[in-house]
Structures are given as C-alpha cells and as structure tokens.
Design a protein around this motif. Structure first.
Motif, mmCIF file in Angstrom:
data_model
loop_
_atom_site.group_PDB
_atom_site.id
_atom_site.type_symbol
_atom_site.label_atom_id
_atom_site.label_comp_id
_atom_site.label_asym_id
_atom_site.label_seq_id
_atom_site.Cartn_x
_atom_site.Cartn_y
_atom_site.Cartn_z
ATOM 1 N N ILE A 223 -47.328 3.332 -12.414
ATOM 2 C CA ILE A 223 -47.590 3.763 -10.935
ATOM 3 C C ILE A 223 -48.964 3.076 -10.514
ATOM 4 O O ILE A 223 -49.480 3.360 -9.369
ATOM 5 N N VAL A 224 -49.034 1.794 -11.031
ATOM 6 C CA VAL A 224 -50.163 1.049 -10.540
ATOM 7 C C VAL A 224 -49.956 0.460 -9.323
ATOM 8 O O VAL A 224 -48.594 -0.093 -9.000
ATOM 9 N N GLN A 225 -50.551 0.614 -8.249
ATOM 10 C CA GLN A 225 -50.409 -0.156 -6.673
ATOM 11 C C GLN A 225 -50.988 -1.467 -6.801
ATOM 12 O O GLN A 225 -52.311 -1.353 -6.595
ATOM 13 N N HIS A 226 -50.404 -2.490 -6.767
ATOM 14 C CA HIS A 226 -51.106 -3.797 -6.746
ATOM 15 C C HIS A 226 -51.613 -4.052 -5.155
ATOM 16 O O HIS A 226 -51.107 -3.973 -4.299
ATOM 17 N N ASP A 227 -52.951 -4.520 -5.572
ATOM 18 C CA ASP A 227 -53.389 -4.793 -4.064
ATOM 19 C C ASP A 227 -54.480 -6.133 -4.329
ATOM 20 O O ASP A 227 -55.697 -5.845 -4.943
#
Length: 245
Positions: A223-227
C-alpha cells in the motif's frame, strides 16, 4: 473542592525515595538472574532469515521516496510477488506458533523461566509495598490532571476530595513498574530483560509467528504510495537560496 495537602519530608525520605531505589535495584537484579537462568540455544536459521527480511522490507518502506519509482517497484516485486516473493508465505507452509512451542520443550522451559522471573519478584515487591507503605500520599504531579486519572494515581486512597495530582504510594509502585523502561535501557542496554509491559503482552502468546509478521509487512509494502523526493529537494534548495540572497 479538592483539598491541598502539605506533604511531610519524611514521606519523601522514607517512602518515595526507598521505593524508587528498591524498584531500580530489583530490576537490575532480575536482569542478571534472567541471564543466569537463560539456556544457550542455537537460533533457528529460518527465523533469523525471516527477521532479517522483515527489517529490510521496513527499511525499503521507510526510504521508498529516496529511490526512483522503477527501482522501488522492482524491489517491491522482489519482496511481495505471489510466486517467490520473500514476504509471501504459502498457506501450506504456515506454522502454528503453539505447536512449535510444544514441539520444542526448551522453548517452553525458557518461557516459563522468563515468566517466573517476572511474576515472583513483582509479587513479593507488591506485598512489601502493600504492607509497609499502603495509604501514604507519596508525591504530587506538578501540573493539573482530570478526574479520569484518579483511579490510576490514587490507588489505595478512597478520598474523592483529594486533588487528582497527588500520587499514592501504591500507584507510585505501578508507575515505577511500567515507567522505568527508559532508565533500564540506559543502564542495561536496549536488549534487557526488565520490560514488564512487553512481558505481560507476550504471556498471552506463544513464540514468534512468522506468517503474521511477514503477511503484515507484505500488506504494508503493497500500500506504499511512491513519491520521489529528490526533485523536491532541489526546489527547496532554490527557495532557501532565494531567501538568503
């Protein structure tokens, strides 16, 4: 209206300080007793590997924004893919930690020793505190508190007119029991055997559950959203230089 009390200095010298010193000394003594009764066991290689995988996956989640998106997706696929991911545990290979404990008598014996090293000293200490120091108002918190803290801070004192900020001797014992973790970590090191709160949470469980730990880390990584944060660093540096010029 709550009454203000004047605490006798003799209570500080003969109740508060001795109780705190005794709690620290008992914690240090329990640490060395636990080291003496601890049996030397060769750690399971599989459990060690799974623990290292969990640490590496947590590091990847924490530093996800400091690597390019393509590199992050490749690493996440390496850990969490359904075919051969390091964090994926097939249903047939899931282990029951209770069965693992009962199959290894040394593990059950070590758990019993650890629990006894916690229960026996604290039972004797509580009986000593309850016999000699019961009913004393030992200290006062230097800031106001709400009525919800009365049951926690004034155990053994049945007076609703006393201000909540006053602490009974029995409550001071419990505050030291669960609040000396930082002091013991400073004296004995981070890996010490005097963390009673953690011990009490572990008494209801049996052993290490790799399936649950690996599955939870896999869900967290999915569920990690990469930014990617590096381009933002350049913008921040330019903004800072403009302010300084």
């Amino acid at each position: 209206m709550a009454e203000d009390l004047v605490l006798d200095t003799a209570i500080r010298d003969w109740v508060l300080i001795p109780l705190s010193v005794v709690m620290v000394l008992i914690g240090v003594l329990r640490y060395f007793v636990s080291k003496l009764i601890r049996s030397d066991q060769v750690p399971d290689i599989k459990i060690v590997k799974e623990g290292q995988v969990i640490i590496r996956a947590r590091n990847l989640r924490a530093a996800a924004n400091f690597i390019p998106a393509k590199s992050f997706r490749a690493r996440r696929h390496y850990y969490s893919n359904e075919e051969n991911g390091l964090l994926h545990v097939p249903k047939g290979q899931a282990q029951n930690p209770q069965a693992q404990m009962f199959s290894d008598p040394n593990m059950a014996m070590d758990m019993m020793k650890k629990n006894l090293s916690m229960i026996i000293p604290q039972t004797l200490t509580f009986a000593w505190v309850n016999f000699f120091f019961s009913g004393f108002v030992a200290a006062k918190i230097p800031f106001p508190l709400t009525q919800r803290f009365r049951a926690m801070l004034q155990n053994g004192i049945d007076l609703s007119t006393v201000d909540v900020s006053y602490v009974s001797s029995r409550s001071w014992y419990f505050l030291n029991l669960f609040g000396l973790r930082g002091l013991f970590s400073l004296i004995l090191g981070e890996d010490n055997a005097t963390d009673d709160a953690q011990r009490m949470m572990q008494m209801g469980g049996f052993g290490f559950d790799p399936t649950r730990s690996l599955g939870a880390e896999k869900d967290g990584l999915d569920i990690v959203q990469h930014d990617w944060a590096l381009p933002k660093f350049e913008q921040r540096a330019v903004a800072v230089l403009k302010k300084l010029s």
